[in-house]
Design a protein around this motif. Structure first.
Motif, PDB file in Angstrom:
ATOM      1  N   TYR A  33     -43.076  65.311  51.325  1.00  0.00           N
ATOM      2  CA  TYR A  33     -44.117  65.591  52.315  1.00  0.00           C
ATOM      3  C   TYR A  33     -43.582  66.510  53.407  1.00  0.00           C
ATOM      4  CZ  TYR A  33     -45.890  61.239  50.244  1.00  0.00           C
ATOM      5  OH  TYR A  33     -46.314  60.264  49.371  1.00  0.00           O
ATOM      6  N   GLY A  42     -49.423  63.396  67.546  1.00  0.00           N
ATOM      7  CA  GLY A  42     -48.685  62.549  66.627  1.00  0.00           C
ATOM      8  C   GLY A  42     -48.176  63.336  65.440  1.00  0.00           C
ATOM      9  N   LEU A  43     -48.117  62.678  64.316  1.00  0.00           N
ATOM     10  CA  LEU A  43     -47.588  63.270  63.085  1.00  0.00           C
ATOM     11  C   LEU A  43     -48.759  63.634  62.179  1.00  0.00           C
ATOM     12  CD1 LEU A  43     -44.502  63.379  62.518  1.00  0.00           C
ATOM     13  CD2 LEU A  43     -44.873  61.523  60.904  1.00  0.00           C
ATOM     14  N   GLU A  59     -53.753  67.437  56.032  1.00  0.00           N
ATOM     15  CA  GLU A  59     -54.740  67.547  57.113  1.00  0.00           C
ATOM     16  C   GLU A  59     -54.749  68.916  57.787  1.00  0.00           C
ATOM     17  OE1 GLU A  59     -53.793  64.652  60.031  1.00  0.00           O
ATOM     18  OE2 GLU A  59     -55.374  65.230  61.418  1.00  0.00           O
ATOM     19  N   GLY A  97     -45.135  57.173  46.572  1.00  0.00           N
ATOM     20  CA  GLY A  97     -46.279  57.628  47.339  1.00  0.00           C
ATOM     21  C   GLY A  97     -46.499  56.782  48.570  1.00  0.00           C
ATOM     22  N   ALA A  98     -47.742  56.331  48.767  1.00  0.00           N
ATOM     23  CA  ALA A  98     -48.067  55.567  49.965  1.00  0.00           C
ATOM     24  C   ALA A  98     -47.900  54.068  49.735  1.00  0.00           C
ATOM     25  CB  ALA A  98     -49.488  55.868  50.404  1.00  0.00           C
ATOM     26  N   GLN A 102     -41.673  55.655  53.461  1.00  0.00           N
ATOM     27  CA  GLN A 102     -41.236  57.037  53.402  1.00  0.00           C
ATOM     28  C   GLN A 102     -39.948  57.161  54.198  1.00  0.00           C
ATOM     29  OE1 GLN A 102     -44.325  59.835  54.524  1.00  0.00           O
ATOM     30  NE2 GLN A 102     -45.735  59.091  52.974  1.00  0.00           N
TER      31      GLN A 102
ATOM     32  N   SER B   1     -58.379  63.816  60.845  1.00  0.00           N
ATOM     33  CA  SER B   1     -58.469  62.903  61.977  1.00  0.00           C
ATOM     34  C   SER B   1     -57.520  61.738  61.750  1.00  0.00           C
ATOM     35  CB  SER B   1     -59.882  62.391  62.145  1.00  0.00           C
ATOM     36  OG  SER B   1     -60.280  61.681  60.991  1.00  0.00           O
ATOM     37  N   GLN B   2     -57.088  61.114  62.823  1.00  0.00           N
ATOM     38  CA  GLN B   2     -56.143  60.018  62.742  1.00  0.00           C
ATOM     39  C   GLN B   2     -56.818  58.794  62.161  1.00  0.00           C
ATOM     40  OE1 GLN B   2     -54.585  62.316  64.467  1.00  0.00           O
ATOM     41  NE2 GLN B   2     -52.504  61.695  64.036  1.00  0.00           N
ATOM     42  N   ASN B  31     -52.118  49.117  52.411  1.00  0.00           N
ATOM     43  CA  ASN B  31     -51.016  48.618  53.210  1.00  0.00           C
ATOM     44  C   ASN B  31     -50.968  49.337  54.544  1.00  0.00           C
ATOM     45  OD1 ASN B  31     -48.882  50.852  53.296  1.00  0.00           O
ATOM     46  ND2 ASN B  31     -49.208  50.699  51.093  1.00  0.00           N
ATOM     47  N   GLN B  33     -48.026  50.366  57.607  1.00  0.00           N
ATOM     48  CA  GLN B  33     -46.591  50.432  57.863  1.00  0.00           C
ATOM     49  C   GLN B  33     -46.338  50.744  59.334  1.00  0.00           C
ATOM     50  OE1 GLN B  33     -44.490  52.891  54.957  1.00  0.00           O
ATOM     51  NE2 GLN B  33     -46.189  52.723  53.517  1.00  0.00           N
ATOM     52  N   TYR B  35     -43.368  52.406  61.932  1.00  0.00           N
ATOM     53  CA  TYR B  35     -42.172  53.239  61.997  1.00  0.00           C
ATOM     54  C   TYR B  35     -41.714  53.349  63.446  1.00  0.00           C
ATOM     55  CZ  TYR B  35     -43.020  54.918  57.213  1.00  0.00           C
ATOM     56  OH  TYR B  35     -43.195  55.001  55.851  1.00  0.00           O
ATOM     57  N   PHE B  88     -44.925  54.012  65.633  1.00  0.00           N
ATOM     58  CA  PHE B  88     -46.105  54.541  64.965  1.00  0.00           C
ATOM     59  C   PHE B  88     -46.578  53.589  63.879  1.00  0.00           C
ATOM     60  CE2 PHE B  88     -46.025  58.888  66.570  1.00  0.00           C
ATOM     61  CZ  PHE B  88     -44.715  59.037  66.975  1.00  0.00           C
ATOM     62  N   ASP B  92     -52.317  53.841  54.426  1.00  0.00           N
ATOM     63  CA  ASP B  92     -52.759  54.597  53.265  1.00  0.00           C
ATOM     64  C   ASP B  92     -54.282  54.485  53.248  1.00  0.00           C
ATOM     65  OD1 ASP B  92     -52.539  52.277  50.449  1.00  0.00           O
ATOM     66  OD2 ASP B  92     -53.325  51.996  52.471  1.00  0.00           O
ATOM     67  N   TYR B 101     -51.205  58.673  47.523  1.00  0.00           N
ATOM     68  CA  TYR B 101     -49.987  59.409  47.832  1.00  0.00           C
ATOM     69  C   TYR B 101     -49.712  59.518  49.317  1.00  0.00           C
ATOM     70  CZ  TYR B 101     -50.970  61.141  43.089  1.00  0.00           C
ATOM     71  OH  TYR B 101     -51.248  61.251  41.755  1.00  0.00           O
ATOM     72  N   LYS B 102     -50.747  59.474  50.142  1.00  0.00           N
ATOM     73  CA  LYS B 102     -50.618  59.903  51.518  1.00  0.00           C
ATOM     74  C   LYS B 102     -50.674  58.753  52.511  1.00  0.00           C
ATOM     75  CE  LYS B 102     -54.245  62.520  51.257  1.00  0.00           C
ATOM     76  NZ  LYS B 102     -55.281  63.500  51.647  1.00  0.00           N
ATOM     77  N   LEU B 103     -49.912  58.913  53.582  1.00  0.00           N
ATOM     78  CA  LEU B 103     -50.025  58.054  54.749  1.00  0.00           C
ATOM     79  C   LEU B 103     -50.635  58.855  55.883  1.00  0.00           C
ATOM     80  CD1 LEU B 103     -46.569  56.217  54.843  1.00  0.00           C
ATOM     81  CD2 LEU B 103     -48.779  55.272  54.130  1.00  0.00           C
ATOM     82  N   PHE B 105     -50.728  58.830  60.012  1.00  0.00           N
ATOM     83  CA  PHE B 105     -50.028  58.252  61.153  1.00  0.00           C
ATOM     84  C   PHE B 105     -50.882  58.309  62.410  1.00  0.00           C
ATOM     85  CE2 PHE B 105     -45.646  57.596  59.743  1.00  0.00           C
ATOM     86  CZ  PHE B 105     -45.672  58.225  58.514  1.00  0.00           C
ATOM     87  N   GLY B 106     -50.698  57.299  63.255  1.00  0.00           N
ATOM     88  CA  GLY B 106     -51.289  57.335  64.574  1.00  0.00           C
ATOM     89  C   GLY B 106     -50.458  58.187  65.507  1.00  0.00           C
ATOM     90  N   LYS B 107     -50.866  58.226  66.777  1.00  0.00           N
ATOM     91  CA  LYS B 107     -50.182  59.067  67.756  1.00  0.00           C
ATOM     92  C   LYS B 107     -48.992  58.374  68.399  1.00  0.00           C
ATOM     93  CE  LYS B 107     -54.385  61.666  68.731  1.00  0.00           C
ATOM     94  NZ  LYS B 107     -55.366  62.098  69.761  1.00  0.00           N
TER      95      LYS B 107
END
Lengths: 113, 115
Positions: A33, A42-43, A59, A97-98, A102, B1-2, B31, B33, B35, B88, B92, B101-103, B105-107
């Motif tokens: 990624y 954020g990220l 995104e 993946g998710a 990660q 968008s978050q 799920n 997560q 971080y 953070f 998913d 595949y993707k996560l 993330f929040g701010k």
């Protein structure tokens, strides 16, 4: 740290120039990624890869392209850098993946003047 | 968008106190997560909680998940100065048409633990 490196770690470039960032992993993970991190946002996911030559947009993919010709390397290219692409770029890898965690690289700080 | 949004944006406490951070999300998940990111470094995975779990512990960390409220909380007990970092949540999306595949993330919440 997981076996993930990014190069360069810092780069200053001028508007309009092409830039390529490299992410290299030694974990043989399938998923890779590219994120950018900006204050207040954020990220955010730019592009990701779910296998060699398999990539998809995230995104904020406009202005970025990626390539993955082998498992260990994932390249992010800014074809013509703009000041809005000044950011910190993180690469991440995942085995599944998710569904699981990660692992993140140390980041590349890019400044576009 | 978050997908995930952390609350509060910033939290300052004294060493030894507990720190609680919250995360709200919008769509169904498989799920969630958490971080941690120390200043100038990459993110480090702390804990993962699946949608069929309600609570999970890891050392001084306790995570709860309430899928009916679409929210999660991260509790750090007996905080230390070394816990100073941004935290953070990431989710998913269970409605991704089979691909997971993707996560998102929040701010983040910036936690400062004062000695």
């Amino acid at each position: 740290d997981a076996g993930i490196t990014q190069s360069p770690r810092h780069k200053v470039t001028e508007t309009g120039t092409p830039v390529t960032l490299r992410c290299h992993q030694t974990e043989n993970h399938r998923y890779m990624y590219w994120y950018r991190q900006d204050p207040g946002h954020g990220l955010r996911l730019i592009h990701y890869s779910y296998g060699v030559k398999d990539t998809d947009k995230g995104e904020v993919s406009d202005g970025y392209s990626v390539s993955r010709s082998k498992t260990e390397d994932f390249l992010l290219t800014l074809e013509s850098a703009t000041s809005s692409q000044t950011s910190v770029y993180f690469c991440a890898i995942s085995a599944s993946g998710a569904r699981n965690e990660q692992f993140f690289g140390p980041g590349t700080r890019l400044t576009v003047l | 968008s978050q997908q995930g949004e952390e609350d509060p944006q910033a939290l300052s406490i004294q060493e030894g106190e507990n720190a609680t951070m919250n995360c709200s999300y919008k769509t169904s998940i498989n799920n969630l997560q958490w971080y941690r990111q120390n200043s100038g470094r990459g993110l480090v995975h702390l804990i993962l909680i699946r949608s069929n779990e309600r609570e999970k512990h890891s050392g001084r960390l306790r995570v709860t998940l309430d899928t009916s409220k679409k929210s999660s909380s991260l509790l750090i007990t007996a905080s230390r100065a070394a816990d100073t970092a941004s935290y953070f949540c990431a989710t998913d999306a269970s409605n991704s048409g089979g691909s997971n595949y993707k996560l998102t993330f929040g701010k983040g919440t910036l936690l400062t633990v004062n000695p």
